[in-house]
Design an enzyme around this catalytic site. Structure first.
Site, mmCIF file in Angstrom:
data_model
loop_
_atom_site.group_PDB
_atom_site.id
_atom_site.type_symbol
_atom_site.label_atom_id
_atom_site.label_comp_id
_atom_site.label_asym_id
_atom_site.label_seq_id
_atom_site.Cartn_x
_atom_site.Cartn_y
_atom_site.Cartn_z
ATOM 1 N N HIS A 11 0.811 -1.213 0.000
ATOM 2 C CA HIS A 11 0.000 0.000 0.000
ATOM 3 C C HIS A 11 0.843 1.261 0.000
ATOM 4 C CE1 HIS A 11 -3.709 -2.395 0.718
ATOM 5 N NE2 HIS A 11 -4.106 -1.503 -0.140
ATOM 6 N N ASP B 71 -6.567 4.470 9.773
ATOM 7 C CA ASP B 71 -7.956 4.611 9.318
ATOM 8 C C ASP B 71 -8.418 3.383 8.540
ATOM 9 O OD1 ASP B 71 -7.796 7.128 10.333
ATOM 10 O OD2 ASP B 71 -7.744 8.160 8.407
ATOM 11 N N GLU C 221 -10.832 13.180 14.726
ATOM 12 C CA GLU C 221 -10.257 13.509 13.427
ATOM 13 C C GLU C 221 -11.042 14.677 12.835
ATOM 14 O OE1 GLU C 221 -9.420 10.540 10.515
ATOM 15 O OE2 GLU C 221 -8.266 9.261 11.887
#
Ligand SMILES: Cc1cc2nc3c(=O)[nH]c(=O)nc-3n(C[C@H](O)[C@H](O)[C@H](O)COP(=O)(O)OP(=O)(O)OC[C@H]3O[C@@H](n4cnc5c(N)ncnc54)[C@H](O)[C@@H]3O)c2cc1C
Ligand SMILES: *[C@@H]1O[C@H](CO)[C@@H](O)[C@H](O)[C@H]1NC(C)=O
Ligand SMILES: *[C@@H]1O[C@H](CO)[C@@H](O)[C@H](O)[C@H]1NC(C)=O
Ligand SMILES: *[C@@H]1O[C@H](CO)[C@@H](O)[C@H](O)[C@H]1NC(C)=O
Ligand SMILES: *[C@@H]1O[C@H](CO)[C@@H](O)[C@H](O)[C@H]1NC(C)=O
Length: 530
Positions: free
Chosen positions: A109, A172, A283
């Site tokens: 990723h 996340d 957040e």
């Protein structure tokens, strides 16, 4: 000498030079081919529990960023730590006569080829998952889980929940590996309280660039322990990690409120991260150039006051959305609702814009996966991702916001722009992770996708560059998270006061410089052909 004669002579000389060059090149090519084929045969002879794959290696030349592609020579599918140690020790023994490098690959990723290597060996870390997750819950106040470096965080969540436990600090998105996030930091809405994931690890098992297998912790091999955390894969392969756990909640009250003014938004965020017990997750994100309010939320979130909320129109103005969550167990729901109400009453959001949702803890933590499934079905997951992740000091955050949100950045419809503060006291400055020096700094994640038919990658990259140039001129003093640089000078200035130590650790744990070449910080030491 006639003119014609001279020309013929020159032509002959050129021919000689040209054939000499061709000879030289083919010599080098032969030597390289020779070198590769001898590497291949010696690698094939390695006694492994798992195996090395030489044919089907293309998947290892891709990553989430979808912009860089380096084809490896082979992919190692390790079944044990000793497989990794054997492969690395083998390359270590060849010394500078081999050009082979080694890149651990978690889920790939990365954004800019950080988990790739040209003609080297990629270690497919997920193969190590075969090592069972071991949850230690009994006999002590501090439960933990031992996980493979290739384990996905989502699997850790599922396994630990069986014991009523869960890690404290997350990212996340959970379809990332332990080794991959610990090599960076691992930041999410819990980091204000627990610090990043690298602050929640007790012990690591590492295979160094010399092929040694070492355990390390605060007490044992602590220099290696701190070096590897946030170490961008430079000092060793993380094969196992001992991760701190806490009792898991069952439910989450998840809320969003809107602001028109950045400083009011930021003031509330900072007040909340300083408070001890208000929310468990904090957040926020920026909404630019959206008309028709909040279409993508409507499915999950309900407005506190539907009629008032329907009055609110964004009209394309820049909005700031504070996102908070409170964890609870079903039997204390009423108390929690009261507490949440009180906490919210101290904030200065636009009163008609409170939206909330109640989901299970698992649903909450795995929320981005829902978007992944949606984007995949539209063919919008495997597009280029020219993302920009920044850590901005609190003292210059307002100026950064003024210059960037709604100015350089004029549309957020192709990906979220996440903004929230964390407290540096939860970060251990002995680790390799680099942050601004201030007590409070913001994560600013500009996560734009290059969706076909919309903005092109080049345009997005150019805008990212403008943001960096603006910040440089305004003296914002930011640091890149998931950093990407190409010159030694840039890396030196990224690490600042930590550079000398980073270099020292490199020469101690990976003296040949074979590990994680895709970060492009160091080159492998290679003997020249002479
Ligand atoms: C959709 C999405 C959401 C994200 N959200 C967050 C977030 O909220 N917070 C956050 O902090 N990050 C986030 N990230 C970034 C993420 O932390 C990085 O992509 C990270 O690289 C982890 O991905 P990975 O496991 O696939 O590692 P890879 O990309 O495979 O590897 C990353 C680097 O670490 C090295 N590496 C991998 N495994 C090991 C190992 N076992 N030992 C040593 N080195 C290793 C690799 O060589 C490479 O240099 C997000 C990424 C995506 C795609
Ligand atoms: C590292 O620690 C684990 C668990 O504590 C242990 O099983 C293993 O043998 C240790 N490895 C080394 C090389 O000491
Ligand atoms: C940051 O954390 C430290 C230590 O817990 C605390 O003293 C300080 O007040 C916090 N700062 C802010 C601005 O929240
Ligand atoms: C804002 O959005 C509209 C409609 O989606 C689009 O046509 C326009 O180009 C956008 N403006 C900017 C400045 O990006
Ligand atoms: C870590 O922080 C302490 C206290 O703030 C400071 O004295 C020390 O110099 C820092 N170390 C590094 C490596 O930055």
């Amino acid at each position: 000498m006639s003119y014609l004669h001279a020309r013929l002579l020159r032509k002959r000389n050129m021919l000689i030079v040209r054939s000499f060059i061709i000879l030289l090149l083919s010599c080098i090519a032969f030597k390289l081919a020779c070198c590769f084929s001898s590497s291949i045969s010696s690698l094939k002879a390695l006694p492994l529990v798992g195996h090395l794959e030489f044919e089907d290696v293309h998947h290892a030349s891709k990553d989430f960023g979808n912009r860089y592609q380096l084809l490896p020579l082979a992919v190692l599918h390790p079944k044990s730590v000793s497989d990794i140690a054997s492969a690395i020790r083998h390359i270590w023994t060849m010394g500078p006569h081999s050009q082979l490098t080694v890149a651990a690959r978690g889920r790939g990723h990365s954004l800019e080829g950080q988990a790739q290597t040209r003609h080297g060996i990629v270690i497919h870390m997920e193969s190590l998952q075969a090592q069972k997750l071991q949850v230690h819950s009994a006999g002590g106040p501090a439960p933990y889980v031992d996980a493979s470096g290739g384990e996905l965080w989502i699997n850790i969540l599922h396994e630990t929940l069986k014991y009523g436990l869960a890690p404290k600090s997350w990212t996340d998105y959970l379809h990332l590996t332990v080794g991959g996030t610990l090599s960076n930091a691992g930041i999410s809405g819990q980091a204000f309280r627990h610090g990043p994931q690298i602050s929640n690890v007790h012990q690591l098992e590492i295979v160094t660039g010399k092929g040694e297998i070492l355990n390390c912790s605060e007490r044992q091999n602590s220099d290696l322990f701190h070096g590897v955390l946030g170490g961008l894969g430079q000092f060793g392969i993380i094969t196992r990690a001992r991760i701190a756990l806490e009792p898991a909640p069952t439910m989450v009250k998840w809320m969003r409120v809107l602001y028109l003014d950045f400083s009011a938004f930021a003031r509330d965020q900072e007040r909340l991260i300083a408070a001890d017990n208000k929310f468990d997750y904090i957040e926020g994100f920026v909404i630019i150039n959206r008309t028709g309010l909040l279409n993508s939320w409507r499915l999950t979130f309900t407005p506190e006051d539907p009629s008032e909320a329907s009055q609110f129109k964004s009209d394309g103005r820049t909005l700031y959305c504070l996102e908070v969550a409170k964890y609870f167990k079903l039997d204390n729901k009423d108390i929690i609702n009261q507490e949440v109400k009180e906490s919210l009453s101290e904030l200065s959001y636009i009163s008609s814009t409170l939206f909330s949702s109640e989901v299970t803890y698992e649903e909450f933590l795995d929320r981005v996966h829902v978007s992944e499934i949606k984007l995949r079905s539209k063919g919008q997951w495997e597009v280029p991702h020219p993302w920009l992740n920044l850590l901005v000091p609190r003292s210059t955050m307002n100026e950064f916001a003024k210059g960037v949100f709604g100015n350089i950045l004029t549309d957020t419809s192709n990906g979220p722009v996440i903004v929230y503060p964390v407290n540096k006291s939860k970060w251990d400055n002995r680790t390799s992770a680099v942050t601004p020096e201030e007590e409070v700094f913001y994560l600013v994640a500009i996560l734009t996708s290059a969706v076909p038919g919309k903005e092109r990658v080049e345009e997005i990259l150019k805008r990212n560059q403008r943001i960096l140039e603006f910040s440089e001129e305004a003296g914002v003093g930011l640091k890149q998270y998931l950093p990407h640089y190409t010159t030694r000078q840039e890396w030196r200035s990224h690490f600042g006061g930590k550079w000398e130590e980073f270099v020292r650790r490199k020469s101690r744990y990976d003296p040949l410089g074979m590990l994680a070449p895709g970060q492009r910080i160091f080159d492998k030491a290679v003997a020249s052909y002479s």
